[in-house]
Enzyme design. Structure first.
Site, PDB file in Angstrom:
ATOM      1  N   ASP A 171      45.179 -59.550 -63.234  1.00  0.00           N
ATOM      2  CA  ASP A 171      45.897 -60.750 -62.795  1.00  0.00           C
ATOM      3  C   ASP A 171      45.538 -61.131 -61.368  1.00  0.00           C
ATOM      4  O   ASP A 171      45.276 -62.296 -61.063  1.00  0.00           O
ATOM      5  CB  ASP A 171      47.403 -60.514 -62.889  1.00  0.00           C
ATOM      6  CG  ASP A 171      47.902 -60.465 -64.321  1.00  0.00           C
ATOM      7  OD1 ASP A 171      47.825 -61.485 -65.007  1.00  0.00           O
ATOM      8  OD2 ASP A 171      48.355 -59.394 -64.747  1.00  0.00           O
ATOM      9  N   THR A 172      45.540 -60.155 -60.480  1.00  0.00           N
ATOM     10  CA  THR A 172      45.309 -60.473 -59.070  1.00  0.00           C
ATOM     11  C   THR A 172      43.855 -60.855 -58.809  1.00  0.00           C
ATOM     12  O   THR A 172      43.591 -61.694 -57.937  1.00  0.00           O
ATOM     13  CB  THR A 172      45.730 -59.299 -58.175  1.00  0.00           C
ATOM     14  OG1 THR A 172      45.121 -58.084 -58.629  1.00  0.00           O
ATOM     15  CG2 THR A 172      47.234 -59.113 -58.202  1.00  0.00           C
TER      16      THR A 172
END
Length: 388
Positions: A171-172
């Protein structure tokens, strides 16, 4: 917290964030940290589920990922909410969203519609598999992307199932690439006036950091596998046990290995044909790791660290949050800063990164405590709607 006068390099850029959970909101956080004015549109009453996420007895993740943002409440499943979102996006430079592909179009908020009203708009679309391709309509989370992108396959020990690295890296990474794409698109818009779509797929974001994994197989039929804490063929470079804990040493380069040997009181090892060059050390990795650990086990972590610093050997302690908060280097560089939270009191968190010398960014606003708390202010400033 700093005043708006030192907002940062993206001061004056307006962002509308429609995302929730991690990927979209982290992209919004990065843009907000760099000085953009970020308006987060949340579902009335419930808001972003991130408000309840985090480990420990008190959820605190929202304080980080929600900082430097304004909260506007609007139900995007209703016509009225969609109209409000379109009006705000028409005043924005960047839109960030991380819904499944097709969702914005279903709400009549697709890029084609938005660009008619705002041709210079940059639309950052973060999704599991991207906006095109046979998998684009599938639901995707960060962990699934890590598996597809090759990350999970090589994390862990060879005699165990693939492991998670401990954070939601898929996600990051996608959020970071989405932010990078947005900044690149801003540069293009400055020259042409044209907006565009930034398509950031979670699995491709993971793929981008997989080093030589693809050509290693395609050219040499070498597949990377799980190797635990070792980096195959790179020695000595590992986590070594000391008498009171673990310590990481990276001394694989010839000159650095010589200095490690001197620190251990074993200078003869550097000229030993079995360990004299990079290739030889890699071939005897387990054997060499055992020699290093036989030395570290006779000393405390502090003693090993003193020796590594004295001999300029790259090495370091394996930190947890408590260690970081007590380390003077983190404090000196403001890698961790403390904000005054009205509910939690003084709350340490990551500082703004990266650091720019001419236009330093800052934490200017706390994460919104209440869903929609800034609705009236934003409608007045962005749309000219009277507060009453």
């Amino acid at each position: 917290m700093a005043s708006d006068a030192s907002a940062g390099p993206l001061d004056g850029i307006r962002v509308v964030e429609l995302g929730q959970l991690i990927a979209g909101p982290f992209c919004g956080q990065l843009l907000g940290d760099m000085g953009a004015e970020v308006v987060k549109i949340e579902q009335p009453e419930t808001g972003d589920p991130m408000r309840q996420w985090g480990q420990g007895s008190t959820p605190t993740w929202w304080r980080v990922i929600g900082r430097n943002k304004y909260s506007v409440a609007a139900d995007l499943r209703s016509g009225e909410g969609q109209d409000l979102a379109r009006d705000l996006i028409a005043q924005a430079d960047i839109l960030v969203e991380n819904f499944r592909p097709g969702t914005l179009e279903k709400w009549n908020l697709g890029p084609d519609v938005l660009h008619r009203a705002n041709p210079g708009l940059i639309v950052v679309r973060v999704s599991g598999y991207g906006q095109t391709g046979p998998y684009s309509s599938r639901a995707g989370f960060g962990g699934i992307a890590e598996a597809m992108g090759g990350w999970r396959k090589i994390v862990g020990f060879p005699d165990r199932a693939p492991a998670r690295m401990g954070i939601s890296i898929g996600d990051t990474l996608a959020a970071t690439y989405g932010c990078l794409g947005a900044v690149a698109a801003l540069h293009h818009r400055d020259r042409t006036g044209e907006g565009q779509v930034v398509d950031a797929a979670l699995y491709e974001s993971v793929l981008q950091v997989m080093e030589g994994l693809i050509p290693e197989w395609a050219v040499a039929e070498h597949k990377r596998e799980r190797t635990g804490s070792k980096l195959p063929g790179i020695a000595p470079s590992n986590v070594y046990r000391c008498s009171d804990g673990d310590y990481l040493i990276g001394a694989n380069q010839n000159s650095v290995f010589l200095r490690l040997c001197e620190a251990m009181g074993r200078p003869e090892l550097a000229s030993d044909p079995r360990y004299a060059c990079h290739t030889a050390r890699g071939e005897r990795q387990d054997e060499l790791d055992a020699i290093v650990e036989e030395w570290t086990l006779r000393h405390t972590v502090a003693e090993v660290e003193d020796a590594m610093i004295a001999h300029a050997v790259p090495a370091g302690r394996i930190y947890d949050a408590e260690d970081m908060l007590s380390d003077p280097h983190f404090a000196a560089r403001e890698a961790i800063v403390t904000v005054e939270d009205p509910e939690l009191g003084p709350t340490p968190m990551q500082g703004v990164f990266p650091k720019l010398s001419r236009t330093p960014a800052s934490i200017r606003r706390l994460a919104p405590r209440v869903v929609g708390q800034d609705t009236a202010e934003i409608l007045e400033r962005w749309l000219g709607v009277a507060a009453d």
